[in-house]
Design an enzyme around this catalytic site. Structure first.
Site, PDB file in Angstrom:
ATOM      1  N   HIS A 103      98.090  54.617  50.872  1.00 31.07           N
ATOM      2  CA  HIS A 103      97.392  55.662  50.142  1.00 31.07           C
ATOM      3  C   HIS A 103      96.508  56.455  51.111  1.00 31.07           C
ATOM      4  O   HIS A 103      96.149  55.963  52.192  1.00 31.07           O
ATOM      5  CB  HIS A 103      96.548  55.070  49.020  1.00 31.07           C
ATOM      6  CG  HIS A 103      97.362  54.453  47.929  1.00 31.07           C
ATOM      7  ND1 HIS A 103      96.834  54.118  46.688  1.00 31.07           N
ATOM      8  CD2 HIS A 103      98.674  54.099  47.870  1.00 31.07           C
ATOM      9  CE1 HIS A 103      97.782  53.610  45.926  1.00 31.07           C
ATOM     10  NE2 HIS A 103      98.905  53.573  46.623  1.00 31.07           N
ATOM     11  N   GLU A 105      93.343  57.208  51.116  1.00 34.80           N
ATOM     12  CA  GLU A 105      92.073  56.565  51.449  1.00 34.80           C
ATOM     13  C   GLU A 105      92.281  55.382  52.398  1.00 34.80           C
ATOM     14  O   GLU A 105      91.511  55.181  53.344  1.00 34.80           O
ATOM     15  CB  GLU A 105      91.376  56.082  50.174  1.00 34.80           C
ATOM     16  CG  GLU A 105      90.990  57.188  49.207  1.00 34.80           C
ATOM     17  CD  GLU A 105      92.090  57.513  48.201  1.00 34.80           C
ATOM     18  OE1 GLU A 105      91.776  58.133  47.167  1.00 34.80           O
ATOM     19  OE2 GLU A 105      93.258  57.151  48.457  1.00 34.80           O
ATOM     20  N   CYS A 133      92.231  54.792  43.363  1.00 36.35           N
ATOM     21  CA  CYS A 133      92.685  53.713  42.488  1.00 36.35           C
ATOM     22  C   CYS A 133      91.973  52.425  42.895  1.00 36.35           C
ATOM     23  O   CYS A 133      91.210  52.378  43.862  1.00 36.35           O
ATOM     24  CB  CYS A 133      94.203  53.548  42.590  1.00 36.35           C
ATOM     25  SG  CYS A 133      94.738  52.909  44.198  1.00 36.35           S
ATOM     26  N   CYS A 136      92.403  51.290  46.584  1.00 36.09           N
ATOM     27  CA  CYS A 136      91.590  52.018  47.555  1.00 36.09           C
ATOM     28  C   CYS A 136      90.111  51.664  47.438  1.00 36.09           C
ATOM     29  O   CYS A 136      89.409  51.573  48.442  1.00 36.09           O
ATOM     30  CB  CYS A 136      91.795  53.520  47.380  1.00 36.09           C
ATOM     31  SG  CYS A 136      93.510  54.032  47.658  1.00 36.09           S
TER      32      CYS A 136
END
Length: 213
Positions: A103, A105, A133, A136
């Site tokens: 992801h 992040e 989410c 992260c």
């Protein structure tokens, strides 16, 4: 008789001394409490507070926009900032890297850790194009990120992606992910069994032992 009077005198003196000590303690407590509060305020004042800076959010958005013409990426960009400087950048490469944890992040955190040669990102802030989410958020907490600044909310992202087929984007139920990540092991939907606990514990203890000296 003299002995009795002496004992009475000693007892009275002890009572007077006790009262004096009580009075001194009572007067000292507010002073001690005030001193404690002063120390706390001084410490807090020394801590640098996270201040939002739009330039960093725009950098995160620019990274997200790269997904518009970069195969294998998704429009989630993030930057890690320390002392007014970008120390980490990330764009979602889940498909390109065959990595469901890639992801934006997480990639930004990985980049920052490599650049700073540390797994401790205390004092760093994270700017992301979309509310993170649970995966992260967990990575941010582990790394010690100080503050989060995000652009689109989960709800806004959900509306934008509404109707996307699974072939276009691997579906993620963010609410279910949050619930599962926060649930005790016995209450999670995923079956879990424990085996060879003693052997595993020995390895852990062997690694930890020399580091305790």
């Amino acid at each position: 008789m003299a002995a009795a009077l002496t004992l009475c005198f000693v007892f009275r003196m002890m009572c007077i001394i006790h009262k004096i000590r009580q009075s001194a303690n009572a007067r000292g407590r507010p002073a001690m409490a005030a001193a404690g509060l002063l120390r706390q305020n001084v410490l807090k004042s020394k801590e640098k507070k996270a201040m939002y800076q739009e330039t960093f959010m725009r950098q995160a958005l620019a990274l997200a926009a790269k997904a518009l013409d970069t195969p294998g990426t998704e429009p989630f960009g993030a930057v890690v900032v320390k002392n007014g400087q970008v120390v980490g950048e990330g764009l979602n490469h889940s498909v390109a890297n065959f990595d469901p944890t890639s992801h934006g992040e997480v990639e930004a955190i990985r980049d920052a850790c490599r650049r700073l040669r540390s797994v401790d990102l205390a004092g760093c802030d994270l700017y992301t194009s979309c509310e993170p989410c649970a995966l992260c958020v967990a990575a941010m907490r582990i790394a010690g990120i100080r503050a989060l600044f995000y652009a689109a909310s989960m709800e806004q992202a959900g509306r934008a992606f509404d109707g996307l087929p699974a072939a276009a984007r691997h579906p993620i139920d963010v609410d279910d992910l949050r619930a599962e990540a926060g649930a005790p092991l016995a209450l999670r939907k995923m079956p879990a069994q424990q085996h060879l606990a003693d052997e595993a514990t020995k390895v852990l203890a062997a690694w930890a032992a020399p580091r305790k000296r």
